[in-house]
Design an enzyme around this catalytic site. Structure first.
Site, short mmCIF file in Angstrom:
data_model
loop_
_atom_site.label_atom_id
_atom_site.label_comp_id
_atom_site.label_asym_id
_atom_site.label_seq_id
_atom_site.Cartn_x
_atom_site.Cartn_y
_atom_site.Cartn_z
N TYR A 190 -30.46 47.37 0.42
CA TYR A 190 -30.73 45.97 0.13
C TYR A 190 -31.86 45.81 -0.88
CZ TYR A 190 -27.56 44.47 3.81
OH TYR A 190 -26.43 44.24 4.56
N GLU B 15 -26.05 44.87 11.38
CA GLU B 15 -25.53 46.22 11.14
C GLU B 15 -26.19 47.24 12.05
OE1 GLU B 15 -26.17 46.33 6.92
OE2 GLU B 15 -24.79 44.63 6.68
#
Length: 393
Positions: free
Chosen positions: A98, A140
Protein backbone atom coordinates in the site's frame (compact mmCIF):
# COMPACT_ATOMS: atom_id res chain seq x y z
CA UNK A 1 -10.17 9.18 10.04
CA UNK A 2 -11.26 12.21 8.05
CA UNK A 3 -11.80 15.38 10.04
CA UNK A 4 -14.78 17.61 9.30
CA UNK A 5 -12.45 20.01 7.48
CA UNK A 6 -10.96 17.20 5.38
CA UNK A 7 -14.41 15.84 4.60
CA UNK A 8 -15.51 19.28 3.40
CA UNK A 9 -12.42 19.46 1.18
CA UNK A 10 -13.21 16.02 -0.28
CA UNK A 11 -16.79 17.14 -0.99
CA UNK A 12 -15.58 20.31 -2.72
CA UNK A 13 -12.95 18.59 -4.86
CA UNK A 14 -14.60 15.23 -5.56
CA UNK A 15 -16.23 16.32 -8.86
CA UNK A 16 -12.86 17.51 -10.19
CA UNK A 17 -10.95 14.46 -8.99
CA UNK A 18 -13.68 12.10 -10.19
CA UNK A 19 -13.69 13.76 -13.59
CA UNK A 20 -9.90 13.41 -13.83
CA UNK A 21 -9.74 9.77 -12.71
CA UNK A 22 -9.78 8.47 -16.32
CA UNK A 23 -6.47 10.32 -16.77
CA UNK A 24 -5.11 9.73 -13.26
CA UNK A 25 -5.40 5.94 -13.10
CA UNK A 26 -3.58 5.13 -16.39
CA UNK A 27 -0.83 7.59 -15.33
CA UNK A 28 -0.65 5.83 -11.95
CA UNK A 29 -0.20 2.39 -13.51
CA UNK A 30 2.36 3.75 -15.98
CA UNK A 31 4.49 5.12 -13.13
CA UNK A 32 4.00 2.04 -10.97
CA UNK A 33 5.03 -0.42 -13.66
CA UNK A 34 7.96 1.72 -14.77
CA UNK A 35 9.33 1.64 -11.23
CA UNK A 36 8.25 -1.94 -10.51
CA UNK A 37 7.95 -3.91 -13.79
CA UNK A 38 7.75 -7.16 -11.83
CA UNK A 39 4.29 -6.16 -10.59
CA UNK A 40 2.87 -6.10 -14.12
CA UNK A 41 4.46 -9.44 -14.97
CA UNK A 42 3.82 -11.27 -11.70
CA UNK A 43 0.82 -9.71 -9.92
CA UNK A 44 -1.44 -7.53 -12.08
CA UNK A 45 -3.53 -8.90 -14.94
CA UNK A 46 -1.82 -7.75 -18.16
CA UNK A 47 -4.92 -8.36 -20.26
CA UNK A 48 -7.06 -6.11 -18.06
CA UNK A 49 -4.36 -3.45 -18.15
CA UNK A 50 -4.35 -3.44 -21.95
CA UNK A 51 -8.14 -3.33 -22.17
CA UNK A 52 -8.37 -0.48 -19.65
CA UNK A 53 -10.63 -2.46 -17.31
CA UNK A 54 -8.19 -2.39 -14.38
CA UNK A 55 -7.69 1.42 -14.41
CA UNK A 56 -11.48 1.77 -14.67
CA UNK A 57 -11.91 -0.51 -11.65
CA UNK A 58 -9.41 1.47 -9.59
CA UNK A 59 -11.12 4.73 -10.50
CA UNK A 60 -14.47 3.24 -9.51
CA UNK A 61 -13.22 2.05 -6.12
CA UNK A 62 -11.64 5.41 -5.27
CA UNK A 63 -14.74 7.37 -6.28
CA UNK A 64 -17.11 4.97 -4.51
CA UNK A 65 -15.13 5.06 -1.27
CA UNK A 66 -14.92 8.86 -1.37
CA UNK A 67 -18.67 9.18 -1.86
CA UNK A 68 -19.31 6.78 1.02
CA UNK A 69 -17.42 9.13 3.33
CA UNK A 70 -19.79 11.92 2.37
CA UNK A 71 -22.96 9.84 2.47
CA UNK A 72 -22.11 7.04 4.92
CA UNK A 73 -23.50 3.58 4.17
CA UNK A 74 -21.74 1.02 6.34
CA UNK A 75 -23.26 -1.99 4.57
CA UNK A 76 -22.18 -0.84 1.12
CA UNK A 77 -18.72 0.08 2.36
CA UNK A 78 -18.28 -3.37 3.89
CA UNK A 79 -19.47 -4.98 0.67
CA UNK A 80 -17.01 -3.02 -1.48
CA UNK A 81 -14.02 -3.45 0.81
CA UNK A 82 -14.81 -7.10 1.56
CA UNK A 83 -14.78 -8.06 -2.10
CA UNK A 84 -11.54 -6.18 -2.77
CA UNK A 85 -9.93 -7.73 0.33
CA UNK A 86 -10.77 -11.29 -0.77
CA UNK A 87 -9.25 -10.61 -4.19
CA UNK A 88 -6.14 -9.07 -2.61
CA UNK A 89 -5.76 -11.99 -0.20
CA UNK A 90 -5.95 -14.47 -3.07
CA UNK A 91 -2.98 -12.63 -4.61
CA UNK A 92 -0.97 -12.46 -1.40
CA UNK A 93 -1.09 -8.66 -1.13
CA UNK A 94 0.68 -7.29 1.99
CA UNK A 95 0.52 -4.03 3.93
CA UNK A 96 3.86 -2.81 2.54
CA UNK A 97 2.44 -2.74 -0.99
CA UNK A 98 0.00 0.00 0.00
CA UNK A 99 2.97 2.34 0.51
CA UNK A 100 4.11 1.66 -3.06
CA UNK A 101 0.61 2.30 -4.43
CA UNK A 102 0.33 5.51 -2.39
CA UNK A 103 3.58 6.89 -3.80
CA UNK A 104 2.63 6.42 -7.44
CA UNK A 105 -1.08 7.23 -7.09
CA UNK A 106 -0.40 10.62 -5.55
CA UNK A 107 2.33 11.36 -8.06
CA UNK A 108 -0.25 10.75 -10.79
CA UNK A 109 -2.83 12.97 -9.07
CA UNK A 110 -0.37 15.86 -8.83
CA UNK A 111 0.80 15.27 -12.39
CA UNK A 112 -2.76 15.48 -13.78
CA UNK A 113 -4.30 18.14 -11.52
CA UNK A 114 -1.20 20.30 -11.05
CA UNK A 115 -1.69 23.48 -9.01
CA UNK A 116 -5.21 22.45 -8.04
CA UNK A 117 -3.60 20.06 -5.53
CA UNK A 118 -3.05 22.56 -2.74
CA UNK A 119 -1.62 21.42 0.62
CA UNK A 120 -5.17 21.25 2.00
CA UNK A 121 -6.39 19.15 -0.92
CA UNK A 122 -3.38 16.85 -0.72
CA UNK A 123 -3.88 16.40 3.02
CA UNK A 124 -7.57 15.48 2.65
CA UNK A 125 -7.07 12.97 -0.18
CA UNK A 126 -4.03 11.51 1.55
CA UNK A 127 -6.14 10.87 4.64
CA UNK A 128 -8.89 9.35 2.49
CA UNK A 129 -6.41 6.97 0.88
CA UNK A 130 -5.04 5.77 4.20
CA UNK A 131 -8.51 5.41 5.68
CA UNK A 132 -9.34 3.04 2.80
CA UNK A 133 -5.96 1.32 2.92
CA UNK A 134 -6.10 0.75 6.68
CA UNK A 135 -9.56 -0.81 6.41
CA UNK A 136 -8.37 -3.11 3.63
CA UNK A 137 -5.19 -4.05 5.49
CA UNK A 138 -7.23 -4.95 8.58
CA UNK A 139 -9.75 -6.94 6.51
CA UNK A 140 -6.97 -8.81 4.72
CA UNK A 141 -5.20 -9.53 8.01
CA UNK A 142 -8.41 -11.14 9.24
CA UNK A 143 -8.69 -13.26 6.10
CA UNK A 144 -5.08 -14.44 6.44
CA UNK A 145 -5.66 -15.26 10.13
CA UNK A 146 -8.85 -17.20 9.33
CA UNK A 147 -6.94 -19.15 6.68
CA UNK A 148 -4.17 -19.92 9.18
CA UNK A 149 -1.37 -18.39 7.07
CA UNK A 150 1.04 -15.48 7.65
CA UNK A 151 0.08 -12.29 5.81
CA UNK A 152 0.70 -12.77 2.09
CA UNK A 153 1.92 -16.37 2.46
CA UNK A 154 -0.91 -17.94 0.45
CA UNK A 155 0.99 -19.93 -2.17
CA UNK A 156 1.53 -23.70 -2.22
CA UNK A 157 2.29 -26.50 -4.68
CA UNK A 158 -0.47 -28.80 -5.93
CA UNK A 159 -0.25 -31.72 -8.35
CA UNK A 160 -2.68 -32.33 -11.20
CA UNK A 161 -4.17 -35.81 -10.74
CA UNK A 162 -6.85 -35.65 -13.44
CA UNK A 163 -7.62 -33.61 -16.55
CA UNK A 164 -11.01 -33.91 -18.25
CA UNK A 165 -12.47 -32.17 -21.30
CA UNK A 166 -15.89 -30.89 -20.21
CA UNK A 167 -16.73 -28.93 -23.38
CA UNK A 168 -14.93 -28.19 -26.66
CA UNK A 169 -13.12 -25.23 -25.07
CA UNK A 170 -13.19 -26.06 -21.34
CA UNK A 171 -11.12 -28.47 -19.25
CA UNK A 172 -11.54 -29.55 -15.62
CA UNK A 173 -8.45 -30.11 -13.47
CA UNK A 174 -8.27 -32.06 -10.21
CA UNK A 175 -5.46 -31.21 -7.76
CA UNK A 176 -3.96 -32.91 -4.73
CA UNK A 177 -1.43 -31.59 -2.23
CA UNK A 178 2.30 -32.07 -2.74
CA UNK A 179 4.06 -31.27 0.54
CA UNK A 180 0.88 -31.43 2.67
CA UNK A 181 -2.89 -31.75 2.38
CA UNK A 182 -4.83 -29.04 0.62
CA UNK A 183 -6.74 -26.76 3.02
CA UNK A 184 -10.52 -26.77 3.25
CA UNK A 185 -12.76 -24.24 1.54
CA UNK A 186 -16.31 -22.96 1.56
CA UNK A 187 -18.48 -23.83 -1.45
CA UNK A 188 -18.44 -20.94 -3.90
CA UNK A 189 -14.88 -19.87 -3.14
CA UNK A 190 -12.02 -19.64 -5.64
CA UNK A 191 -8.27 -20.11 -5.82
CA UNK A 192 -5.60 -18.17 -7.68
CA UNK A 193 -3.38 -20.07 -10.11
CA UNK A 194 0.02 -18.66 -11.13
CA UNK A 195 1.75 -19.97 -14.25
CA UNK A 196 5.07 -19.23 -16.00
CA UNK A 197 4.64 -17.81 -19.50
CA UNK A 198 7.03 -17.90 -22.46
CA UNK A 199 8.20 -14.30 -21.93
CA UNK A 200 9.24 -14.98 -18.32
CA UNK A 201 6.17 -13.43 -16.67
CA UNK A 202 4.23 -15.33 -14.02
CA UNK A 203 0.61 -14.35 -14.49
CA UNK A 204 -2.26 -15.10 -12.09
CA UNK A 205 -5.95 -15.89 -12.62
CA UNK A 206 -8.76 -16.99 -10.29
CA UNK A 207 -10.88 -20.14 -10.74
CA UNK A 208 -13.88 -21.30 -8.70
CA UNK A 209 -13.67 -24.63 -6.90
CA UNK A 210 -16.38 -27.01 -8.11
CA UNK A 211 -15.84 -30.03 -5.89
CA UNK A 212 -16.85 -30.96 -2.36
CA UNK A 213 -15.11 -29.52 0.72
CA UNK A 214 -15.32 -33.04 2.16
CA UNK A 215 -12.91 -34.36 -0.49
CA UNK A 216 -9.11 -34.14 -0.11
CA UNK A 217 -8.76 -32.78 -3.65
CA UNK A 218 -9.64 -29.52 -5.38
CA UNK A 219 -11.39 -29.30 -8.76
CA UNK A 220 -11.75 -26.29 -11.03
CA UNK A 221 -12.58 -25.65 -14.67
CA UNK A 222 -10.73 -23.54 -17.22
CA UNK A 223 -12.30 -22.01 -20.32
CA UNK A 224 -9.88 -21.23 -23.14
CA UNK A 225 -9.67 -17.43 -22.82
CA UNK A 226 -6.63 -15.37 -21.87
CA UNK A 227 -2.94 -16.01 -21.25
CA UNK A 228 -3.19 -18.18 -18.13
CA UNK A 229 -6.09 -20.27 -19.38
CA UNK A 230 -4.32 -20.83 -22.69
CA UNK A 231 -1.19 -22.00 -20.84
CA UNK A 232 -3.23 -24.43 -18.73
CA UNK A 233 -4.97 -25.83 -21.82
CA UNK A 234 -1.77 -26.31 -23.80
CA UNK A 235 0.84 -27.24 -21.19
CA UNK A 236 -0.71 -28.67 -18.01
CA UNK A 237 -1.56 -32.38 -17.73
CA UNK A 238 -1.70 -35.20 -15.16
CA UNK A 239 1.40 -35.23 -12.97
CA UNK A 240 2.27 -31.55 -13.48
CA UNK A 241 2.63 -29.25 -10.47
CA UNK A 242 0.93 -25.86 -10.19
CA UNK A 243 1.39 -22.87 -7.88
CA UNK A 244 -1.98 -22.21 -6.27
CA UNK A 245 -3.29 -19.99 -3.49
CA UNK A 246 -5.33 -20.60 -0.38
CA UNK A 247 -9.08 -20.41 -1.21
CA UNK A 248 -10.84 -17.07 -0.77
CA UNK A 249 -14.07 -15.42 -1.96
CA UNK A 250 -17.32 -14.28 -0.39
CA UNK A 251 -19.90 -15.82 -2.75
CA UNK A 252 -20.81 -18.52 -0.22
CA UNK A 253 -24.08 -20.01 0.99
CA UNK A 254 -25.94 -17.78 3.47
CA UNK A 255 -26.42 -19.16 6.96
CA UNK A 256 -30.24 -19.11 6.85
CA UNK A 257 -32.65 -21.37 4.93
CA UNK A 258 -34.22 -18.72 2.68
CA UNK A 259 -35.00 -19.62 -0.95
CA UNK A 260 -32.08 -19.44 -3.38
CA UNK A 261 -31.87 -18.16 -6.93
CA UNK A 262 -28.60 -19.10 -8.64
CA UNK A 263 -28.07 -17.43 -12.03
CA UNK A 264 -25.00 -17.83 -14.24
CA UNK A 265 -23.76 -17.34 -17.77
CA UNK A 266 -21.03 -19.29 -19.59
CA UNK A 267 -18.19 -20.47 -17.38
CA UNK A 268 -19.89 -18.57 -14.56
CA UNK A 269 -21.62 -21.89 -13.87
CA UNK A 270 -18.59 -23.04 -11.86
CA UNK A 271 -19.29 -21.32 -8.51
CA UNK A 272 -22.94 -22.34 -8.94
CA UNK A 273 -21.82 -25.97 -9.27
CA UNK A 274 -19.79 -25.59 -6.09
CA UNK A 275 -22.83 -24.25 -4.26
CA UNK A 276 -25.14 -26.93 -5.68
CA UNK A 277 -22.68 -29.67 -4.72
CA UNK A 278 -22.86 -28.57 -1.08
CA UNK A 279 -26.67 -28.33 -1.19
CA UNK A 280 -26.90 -31.80 -2.77
CA UNK A 281 -24.62 -33.43 -0.21
CA UNK A 282 -26.81 -32.28 2.65
CA UNK A 283 -30.09 -32.89 0.76
CA UNK A 284 -31.10 -29.31 1.40
CA UNK A 285 -34.88 -29.01 1.03
CA UNK A 286 -35.18 -25.25 0.53
CA UNK A 287 -36.58 -23.88 -2.74
CA UNK A 288 -33.76 -23.50 -5.29
CA UNK A 289 -34.13 -21.92 -8.73
CA UNK A 290 -31.16 -22.31 -11.09
CA UNK A 291 -30.94 -20.17 -14.21
CA UNK A 292 -28.15 -20.53 -16.77
CA UNK A 293 -27.41 -18.84 -20.10
CA UNK A 294 -24.94 -20.04 -22.75
CA UNK A 295 -24.21 -19.56 -26.42
CA UNK A 296 -25.09 -23.15 -27.39
CA UNK A 297 -25.73 -26.54 -25.82
CA UNK A 298 -22.81 -28.22 -27.60
CA UNK A 299 -20.30 -25.77 -26.09
CA UNK A 300 -21.84 -25.54 -22.63
CA UNK A 301 -19.39 -26.65 -19.89
CA UNK A 302 -20.75 -29.01 -17.22
CA UNK A 303 -24.18 -29.23 -18.87
CA UNK A 304 -24.87 -32.73 -17.53
CA UNK A 305 -23.43 -32.05 -14.07
CA UNK A 306 -25.56 -28.94 -13.63
CA UNK A 307 -28.74 -30.84 -14.51
CA UNK A 308 -27.82 -33.82 -12.29
CA UNK A 309 -27.16 -31.61 -9.27
CA UNK A 310 -30.49 -29.82 -9.69
CA UNK A 311 -32.28 -33.17 -10.06
CA UNK A 312 -30.71 -34.39 -6.81
CA UNK A 313 -32.37 -31.65 -4.75
CA UNK A 314 -35.89 -32.10 -3.33
CA UNK A 315 -37.20 -28.68 -4.43
CA UNK A 316 -35.11 -27.31 -7.32
CA UNK A 317 -35.81 -26.13 -10.86
CA UNK A 318 -33.43 -25.50 -13.78
CA UNK A 319 -34.18 -23.12 -16.68
CA UNK A 320 -31.60 -22.53 -19.42
CA UNK A 321 -31.26 -20.05 -22.30
CA UNK A 322 -29.21 -20.55 -25.48
CA UNK A 323 -28.43 -17.89 -28.06
CA UNK A 324 -28.04 -20.59 -30.70
CA UNK A 325 -30.24 -23.68 -30.47
CA UNK A 326 -32.73 -25.73 -32.46
CA UNK A 327 -36.31 -24.44 -32.13
CA UNK A 328 -37.66 -27.98 -31.69
CA UNK A 329 -36.04 -28.39 -28.24
CA UNK A 330 -37.57 -25.21 -26.82
CA UNK A 331 -39.71 -25.87 -23.73
CA UNK A 332 -40.53 -24.43 -20.33
CA UNK A 333 -37.00 -25.26 -19.22
CA UNK A 334 -35.04 -24.57 -22.43
CA UNK A 335 -35.40 -21.18 -24.09
CA UNK A 336 -33.87 -19.21 -26.93
CA UNK A 337 -32.05 -15.89 -26.50
CA UNK A 338 -30.63 -14.19 -23.45
CA UNK A 339 -31.69 -14.77 -19.87
CA UNK A 340 -34.85 -13.03 -18.77
CA UNK A 341 -36.89 -13.12 -15.57
CA UNK A 342 -40.13 -13.24 -17.56
CA UNK A 343 -42.24 -16.14 -16.23
CA UNK A 344 -39.65 -16.81 -13.51
CA UNK A 345 -41.02 -16.65 -9.97
CA UNK A 346 -38.64 -14.72 -7.73
CA UNK A 347 -39.43 -14.85 -4.03
CA UNK A 348 -38.67 -11.40 -2.53
CA UNK A 349 -36.84 -13.05 0.38
CA UNK A 350 -34.57 -15.10 -1.90
CA UNK A 351 -30.82 -14.90 -1.70
CA UNK A 352 -29.65 -14.35 -5.27
CA UNK A 353 -26.19 -15.53 -6.38
CA UNK A 354 -24.98 -14.25 -9.75
CA UNK A 355 -21.87 -15.18 -11.71
CA UNK A 356 -20.90 -14.28 -15.25
CA UNK A 357 -19.64 -11.45 -17.48
CA UNK A 358 -20.06 -7.83 -16.47
CA UNK A 359 -22.95 -7.06 -18.79
CA UNK A 360 -24.84 -10.12 -17.56
CA UNK A 361 -24.34 -9.11 -13.90
CA UNK A 362 -25.54 -5.57 -14.52
CA UNK A 363 -28.66 -6.54 -16.47
CA UNK A 364 -29.67 -9.28 -14.02
CA UNK A 365 -29.15 -7.07 -11.01
CA UNK A 366 -31.32 -4.34 -12.53
CA UNK A 367 -34.02 -6.89 -13.38
CA UNK A 368 -33.98 -8.23 -9.82
CA UNK A 369 -34.25 -4.76 -8.32
CA UNK A 370 -37.22 -4.16 -10.60
CA UNK A 371 -38.78 -7.29 -9.08
CA UNK A 372 -38.37 -5.76 -5.58
CA UNK A 373 -35.51 -8.00 -4.46
CA UNK A 374 -33.57 -6.01 -1.87
CA UNK A 375 -30.03 -5.23 -3.02
CA UNK A 376 -28.64 -6.66 0.24
CA UNK A 377 -29.84 -10.08 -0.95
CA UNK A 378 -28.07 -9.93 -4.33
CA UNK A 379 -24.57 -11.42 -4.28
CA UNK A 380 -22.25 -11.88 -7.25
CA UNK A 381 -18.91 -13.16 -8.48
CA UNK A 382 -16.84 -11.91 -11.38
CA UNK A 383 -13.21 -12.67 -12.15
CA UNK A 384 -12.60 -9.48 -14.07
CA UNK A 385 -11.67 -6.28 -12.23
CA UNK A 386 -14.13 -5.30 -9.53
CA UNK A 387 -16.13 -2.55 -11.23
CA UNK A 388 -18.39 -1.92 -8.24
CA UNK A 389 -21.66 -2.53 -9.99
CA UNK A 390 -23.36 -2.96 -6.64
CA UNK A 391 -24.88 0.03 -4.93
CA UNK A 392 -27.74 2.40 -5.46
CA UNK A 393 -28.75 2.87 -9.07
Amino acid sequence: MLSDTQRATIAATLPAVEGALPQITPRFYEGLFTAHPDLLDNLFNRTHQKSGEQPQALAGSIAAFARLQLEPDVRRQRFILGRIAHKHASLGVTAAQYDVVHEHLFAAIVDVLGEAVTPEVADAWDQLYWDMADLLIAEEAGLYADAGVPAGDVWRKARVTDRTQVSPDTIALTLSGVADDLPGFRPGQYISVQVPLADGARQIRQYSLTGSPAEPTWRFSVKLAGEVSEHLHEHVFEGDVLDVSTPFGDLVLPDDDAPLLLASAGIGCTPVIGLLTALSERRDDRSVTVLHADRSRNRQPHRGMLAALVDSLPDARLVQWYENTSPHIVSDTIRVGRMSLDDIEVHPESHVMLCGPGGFLTSMRDALLDRDVDETRIHYETFGPELLRAGAR
